[in-house]
Design an enzyme around this catalytic site. Structure first.
Site, PDB file in Angstrom:
ATOM      1  N   SER A 538      24.132 -64.134 -45.279  1.00  0.00           N
ATOM      2  CA  SER A 538      24.010 -62.965 -46.146  1.00  0.00           C
ATOM      3  C   SER A 538      25.358 -62.241 -46.208  1.00  0.00           C
ATOM      4  CB  SER A 538      22.886 -62.060 -45.646  1.00  0.00           C
ATOM      5  OG  SER A 538      22.552 -61.089 -46.595  1.00  0.00           O
ATOM      6  N   ASP A 623      15.224 -66.242 -53.258  1.00  0.00           N
ATOM      7  CA  ASP A 623      15.898 -65.172 -52.515  1.00  0.00           C
ATOM      8  C   ASP A 623      16.114 -63.946 -53.406  1.00  0.00           C
ATOM      9  OD1 ASP A 623      17.538 -63.556 -50.972  1.00  0.00           O
ATOM     10  OD2 ASP A 623      18.795 -65.201 -50.275  1.00  0.00           O
ATOM     11  N   HIS A 658      15.233 -65.291 -48.623  1.00  0.00           N
ATOM     12  CA  HIS A 658      16.444 -64.958 -47.878  1.00  0.00           C
ATOM     13  C   HIS A 658      16.399 -65.454 -46.428  1.00  0.00           C
ATOM     14  CE1 HIS A 658      20.210 -62.794 -47.802  1.00  0.00           C
ATOM     15  NE2 HIS A 658      19.861 -62.111 -46.733  1.00  0.00           N
TER      16      HIS A 658
END
Length: 697
Positions: A538, A623, A658
């Site tokens: 991320s 995501d 995610h």
């Protein structure tokens, strides 16, 4: 000879502040374009082919990691109302089973929710909120079966086992904290959050059990797109709180949990640059705030006059201590602090506030994770302690006596902690700042520069990556790896200034800190640039990708997981989830200075013709935080520009978001791929594969 996929180039012109950029892969944003799925499938097929020779290694790693977990296990029960609640797992089943016992631990078990049943026939299953009504007869839970973090709320009658007919769609929940839905004390009223078009939690609704959700009353709408809404209940059960968060300010509102029809009242109006969080105790709010206190201070104010002008200082600002959080119990005030990068817990009795006790932690680097602690009238503070060499340990700390009681420790079979050592060392950044590094390795390694090493980092949002235990990591350590965490700027490890100096127009400090950590590990003989890998996900994926484009010569391998790499384009599009919320973290490209600064480090915009390390890039098709097209575009552009023959792999999980796979066994299989890639590229010292053929999709 292995042909690799290439993506079609469709030039798309973007002009901002007089700059014109050509994005050849902008088209990947349109998942309805058949070429998008064709490219993603081609990359997954390519990964399968290239990693085919590691299949037996992946199986070995998976078997090792699975053997270290107790497949049939149970959490330590916690008392809430008349029941003891816990979850347990069973061998061969992917998900937890949520259980309770009434009155005592010797009572019969009641299964109130089995996630395995909810997941039947589904490739992804995430439970967000999981909240039992105060009278113990009803369960509100929320479910996401796509990985998009958009939850549907269901209500279950725990007496009959039947679901209520109503369900509520498009709601927010936190899988990490099991929050997003709260019961009023009448056990008939629910409060929940809904999402706007950009998936921002922005409205609070009140639902009456047994009624049509279409008739639910909206009691709050936060129209400021830079704020997200959250909701929770005070530990003493007296108040429902809403928390309004932006990157620069916080605001709270509250209503009595005994009066669910009452209106939310502002605790203290939002003010730019001022953050605060409150806990309730005996008619007062105890408030942690940065108002004229960079590292935060503690104040209190009466419930009937909670505004800023009535705040009374309890603990002043301290230059060397970051005040993170406040908890209140019937008899105790508990503060969570950070000193020298390490979490501290400060405890005082309300009756004797000058008698201060700090919990003593036994190691130079460690992690403390707070448990739910739902009981208000208790002398026990419950948390999980671990370190890179100490397995996760559930601790009951007796606040009245200072006794540390070990309740459960998850020791992997055959684990011998004496074979490993952990250290806290420091690297020197270009501006002279000392950057802490936590490092763990087997005691028999030599500092001869030949150790495969994995350096991990994050460095954003003020988040701190504490040094915890991870049994999966043993599969690397036992193969001679050194594992390190760089506690870089952008996190709050060394105070609020540590965070502020790694965000916005200071963001590059995060990258140069991480590079300094890499160079220090090499200088000290732990590794070399031919043995060093970096990993981030991320915003941590942005970190390792920026370091990759800045210093491609420094690393042998890079794993970029769900990486935020197309910084300028994404932050210029407020229709993308979370974008407008984060302008105060990264900058707003509408501001020329911000635009030019972000453009100078955005990994996607800084790919150039040069040699790059081996790379494994991952994404989730659903995501909502970092859209799949960012990693996909990054991989495509790197393939176009790089001049080396090193491996570049892109893996897309079509059924997840995610956080990757939701099932515990599926998660281990993803880790096994990552580790096999690292071992294959760092340990066996294979020559780079040749790729003379190119197959266009």
């Amino acid at each position: 000879m292995y042909p690799f996929p290439t993506a079609p180039k469709r030039p798309y012109e973007i002009t901002q502040h007089g700059y014109t950029r050509i994005d050849n892969y902008y088209w990947m944003r349109d998942r309805s374009d058949p070429e998008v799925m064709k490219y993603l499938h081609a990359e997954n097929d390519y990964l399968e082919e290239i990693m085919g020779h590691t299949k037996s290694l992946q199986e070995t790693l998976y078997t090792e990691m699975k053997a270290r977990i107790k497949e049939t296990d149970s959490t330590v029960p916690e008392k809430r109302g008349d029941y003891f609640y816990y979850s347990r797992t069973e061998e061969g089943r992917q998900y937890p089973i949520y259980c309770r016992k009434k009155g005592s631990l010797e009572s019969p078990e009641e299964i109130y929710l089995d996630q395995n049943e909810l997941a039947e026939g589904k490739s992804f299953c995430s439970i967000g909120a999981l909240t039992v009504s105060p009278d113990g007869t009803k369960l509100a839970y929320s479910l996401d079966i796509e990985g998009r973090e958009v939850y549907t709320i269901y209500i279950k009658d725990l007496t009959s086992g039947a679901l209520y007919p109503e369900f509520i769609v498009n709601t927010y929940s936190s899988v990490y904290y099991r929050t997003g839905v709260e019961w009023a004390n009448d056990s008939q009223t629910l409060f929940y959050l809904t999402l706007d078009a950009s998936e921002r939690p922005y409205q609070v609704f009140r639902h009456r059990l047994g009624t049509d959700p279409e008739l639910d009353e909206m009691i709050l709408h936060d129209e400021d797109e830079s704020y997200s809404l959250f909701i929770h209940k005070s530990r003493d059960g007296k108040y429902i709180f809403t928390n309004h968060h932006s990157s620069r300010a916080m605001e709270m509102r509250f209503l009595p949990a005994d009066e669910p029809d009452s209106e939310l009242k502002v605790l203290s109006p939002r003010k730019d640059g001022v953050e605060y969080f409150a806990a309730h105790h005996n008619g007062y709010f105890y408030i942690v705030t940065n108002d004229q206190a960079e590292n935060f201070k503690l104040v209190k104010a009466p419930v009937d006059a909670p505004e800023r002008e009535h705040w009374e200082e309890v603990i002043p600002h301290r230059e060397d201590v970051l005040l993170d959080w406040v908890d209140t119990f019937r008899d105790y005030l508990v503060l969570y602090e950070r000193r020298n990068g390490l979490r501290q817990i400060r405890i005082t009795n309300f009756a004797t506030p000058t008698n201060v006790r700090y919990i003593e932690f036994p190691e130079p680097a460690y992690s403390v994770e707070l448990e739910a602690n739902p009981e208000f009238e208790t002398d026990i503070l419950r948390f999980t302690y671990s370190s890179p060499v100490t397995p996760h340990s559930v601790i009951f700390y007796h606040m009245d006596t200072g006794q540390w009681e070990l309740i459960k420790q998850d020791i992997p079979d055959g684990y011998d902690r004496s074979q490993y050592v952990t250290e806290r060392i420091h690297a020197t950044a270009p501006d002279g700042k000392q950057i802490p590094i936590t490092i763990v390795y087997k005691t028999d390694i030599k500092k001869d520069g030949n150790n495969p090493t994995l350096l991990y980092g994050y460095g954003s949002y003020g988040s701190v990556i504490d040094a915890d235990f991870n049994s999966n990591r043993l599969s690397l350590l036992d193969r001679g790896f050194v594992f390190a965490i760089g506690h870089i700027r952008g996190g709050s490890d060394l105070g609020r200034a540590w965070y502020e100096s790694g965000k916005m127009l200071n963001k590059k400090n995060s990258f140069t800190d991480f590079i300094a950590c890499s160079e220090h590990l090499i200088k000290e003989g732990f590794t070399s640039n031919k043995k060093l890998a970096i990993l981030g996900g991320s915003a941590g994926g942005l970190l390792v990708s920026a370091c990759l484009t800045m210093r491609p010569d420094l690393f042998q391998a890079v794993i970029n997981k769900v990486a935020f790499v197309d910084v300028v384009t994404t932050m210029s599009d407020p229709t993308i989830p979370l974008t407008s919320l984060e302008w105060d973290e990264w900058g707003n490209p509408q501001v020329r200075e911000h635009f030019e600064y972000m453009l100078s480090y955005s990994p996607y915009d800084n790919v150039r013709p040069t040699a790059y390390p081996h790379m494994l890039i991952t994404t989730g098709l659903n995501d909502p935080r970092v859209a799949y097209w960012e990693p996909a575009k990054f991989a495509a552009k790197l393939r176009e520009m790089k001049t080396d023959n090193n491996i570049l792999l892109l893996h897309t999980n079509y059924d997840a978001g995610h956080a990757g796979a939701s099932g515990r066994y599926d998660h281990l299989k993803e880790v096994a791929i990552d580790f096999a890639f690292l071992i294959d590229r760092l340990c066996e010292c294979q020559s780079p594969l040749e790729f003379p053929d190119v197959t266009s999709i």
